[in-house]
Design an enzyme around this catalytic site. Structure first.
Site, PDB file in Angstrom:
ATOM      1  N   HIS A   1       0.848  -1.192   0.000  1.00 49.77           N
ATOM      2  CA  HIS A   1       0.000   0.000   0.000  1.00 49.77           C
ATOM      3  C   HIS A   1       0.883   1.241   0.000  1.00 49.77           C
ATOM      4  CE1 HIS A   1      -4.105  -1.666   1.538  1.00 49.77           C
ATOM      5  NE2 HIS A   1      -3.592  -2.372   0.548  1.00 49.77           N
TER       6      HIS A   1
ATOM      7  N   TYR B   1      -9.339   5.504   6.922  1.00 47.34           N
ATOM      8  CA  TYR B   1      -9.530   5.975   8.289  1.00 47.34           C
ATOM      9  C   TYR B   1     -10.606   7.054   8.246  1.00 47.34           C
ATOM     10  CZ  TYR B   1      -5.228   3.681   9.904  1.00 47.34           C
ATOM     11  OH  TYR B   1      -4.269   2.763  10.251  1.00 47.34           O
TER      12      TYR B   1
ATOM     13  N   PRO C   1      -4.261   0.617  18.554  1.00 46.60           N
ATOM     14  CA  PRO C   1      -3.940   0.148  17.204  1.00 46.60           C
ATOM     15  C   PRO C   1      -4.155   1.171  16.098  1.00 46.60           C
ATOM     16  CG  PRO C   1      -6.034  -0.755  17.932  1.00 46.60           C
ATOM     17  CD  PRO C   1      -5.454  -0.040  19.113  1.00 46.60           C
TER      18      PRO C   1
ATOM     19  N   LYS D   1       1.191   0.557  15.092  1.00 41.73           N
ATOM     20  CA  LYS D   1       2.554   0.547  15.609  1.00 41.73           C
ATOM     21  C   LYS D   1       2.921  -0.673  16.444  1.00 41.73           C
ATOM     22  CE  LYS D   1       3.306   3.273  13.333  1.00 41.73           C
ATOM     23  NZ  LYS D   1       4.288   3.290  12.278  1.00 41.73           N
TER      24      LYS D   1
ATOM     25  N   TYR E   1       3.781   6.833   9.916  1.00 41.08           N
ATOM     26  CA  TYR E   1       2.981   5.661   9.593  1.00 41.08           C
ATOM     27  C   TYR E   1       3.830   4.583   8.926  1.00 41.08           C
ATOM     28  CZ  TYR E   1      -1.305   3.094   8.529  1.00 41.08           C
ATOM     29  OH  TYR E   1      -2.311   2.137   8.488  1.00 41.08           O
TER      30      TYR E   1
END
Length: 394
Positions: free
Chosen positions: A72, A201, A293, A297, A385
């Site tokens: 991704h 998200y 979550p 991480k 990220y």
């Protein structure tokens, strides 16, 4: 039984450390409390940072990941009925993430270890770590119906939040930092192809939602729910309707729906233990730290810990110097706190607190608009990220 490094816990942290030590010529033994089937079916994270992907490839555990994992190059943020894409490679100089379930990482590492070594004992319950401050610590464990001892030069606690390793650090030495959040995640697995190419998200009406995936045919979804929620109170139709509501954007389509095969509720919390070393005992992964979550991480922090630790052991074997071992806790904690901060920011920005008012809501939306519109802010999100390189943690 005698070994150089005794590893308590056969999850991804313990298994990867064993693999890294084995390839460096350092003997070790892994003690895992559960059965192999249980460990290989334990549902956990599914997003691998660039550094985690690189580490698995380097130790020979990346073939199936590269064949079946999903690369991704970004994530989608949805809020205020708008959609915004964060382009990871453009913001980070080429880094990305891989969608590959932790269960599959564990299966790959177990298969390698059973085929090539070092020793891995399932249903071996660690009972105590004795004399961790000495140069000959001992792990007492139960296996095959009898109590045994594992004498080590070093003990590594990769046995999670409820394991025995952290408790072996005296209370007078151990410091704990915690934060509980006033919401949980209702997670589902569904036999339906993902309705997106990259993770979504969303901060929508009613709170947070996440659209993830496990494969081209299996989707993973999460909904923010109140603490104490019973999954039985959420029939499938209610879940799909709420997901549609929270993911809604102007001109968007409804999610593809399919059979829900699993439901669970996960409380949200942060937990950090300092130091991560006491004498010859080292903590790694969830034994030392837990993050919500939201920022993906948890698994990646565990991998970072054992990469630092493996380098330190290899340096010690090659040079005789304990400098890197002595610096392990400080080096890892710098990264842990950066990841804790990032996870906290993502969590508080994307979730609605029960006591939020209209002012709070506008502030959260302002933060999200800033992330979507500002180059530096977008880069900050993308860099964290995809995972800050180990050398960049200062």
């Amino acid at each position: 039984m005698r070994t150089t490094v005794g590893i308590i816990g056969g999850g991804p942290a313990g298994l990867l450390l064993a693999r890294l030590l084995h390839t460096a010529g350092i003997d070790c033994v892994v003690l895992e409390n559960r059965t192999r089937d249980y460990v290989e079916q334990r549902q956990r994270a599914g997003i691998l940072e660039q550094g985690t992907v690189d580490a698995l490839r380097a130790c020979g555990a990346g073939a199936r990941m590269d064949a079946e994992g999903l690369v991704h190059d970004g994530i989608e943020l949805r809020f205020d009925r708008q959609s915004h894409r964060v382009d990871f490679p453009a913001a980070t100089g080429g880094r990305s993430v891989m969608v590959y379930a932790q269960t599959e990482v564990v299966k790959d590492l177990i298969a390698l270890q059973l085929a090539e070594g070092p020793p891995l004992f399932f249903q071996a319950r660690a009972l105590a770590v004795e004399k961790p401050e000495s140069d000959r610590p001992v792990v007492r464990f139960s296996h095959g119906g009898r109590e045994q001892t594992l004498e080590c030069d070093y003990v590594i606690g990769c046995d999670g939040f409820h394991g025995i390793a952290r408790a072996a650090i005296p209370a007078a030495v151990r410091r704990t930092y915690e934060r509980s959040y006033p919401y949980s995640w209702l997670g589902i697995l569904a036999d339906v192809p993902p309705s997106c190419d990259e993770l979504i998200y969303a901060r929508g009406a009613g709170g947070f939602a996440l659209h993830s995936m496990r494969s081209p045919t299996v989707s993973r979804f999460y909904l923010q729910v109140p603490n104490g929620t019973d999954p039985a109170d959420w029939p499938d139709e209610r879940i799909w309707d709420e997901l549609d509501r929270r993911f809604a954007v102007d001109g968007g389509r409804r999610l593809a729906r399919g059979p829900v095969t699993a439901k669970s509720v996960t409380p949200m919390r942060s937990h950090v233990t300092e130091p991560m070393r006491y004498g010859r005992l080292f903590l790694a992964g969830d034994a030392a730290h837990i993050v919500p979550p939201t920022g993906a991480k948890g698994l990646n922090l565990a991998v970072s810990d054992v990469r630092v630790l493996a380098r330190a052991f290899e340096h010690h074997r090659r040079t005789g110097s304990a400098e890197l071992l002595d610096g392990y806790s400080d080096v890892c904690l710098r990264r842990v706190w950066q990841a804790t901060r990032f996870s906290y920011d993502m969590t508080t920005m994307l979730h609605s607190r029960p006591d939020d008012d209209a002012f709070d809501e506008r502030v959260h939306l302002a933060r999200l608009h800033r992330l979507a519109a500002s180059g530096p802010a977008t880069a900050e999100l993308a860099e964290n990220y995809t995972g800050l390189p180990l050398e960049e943690i200062g």
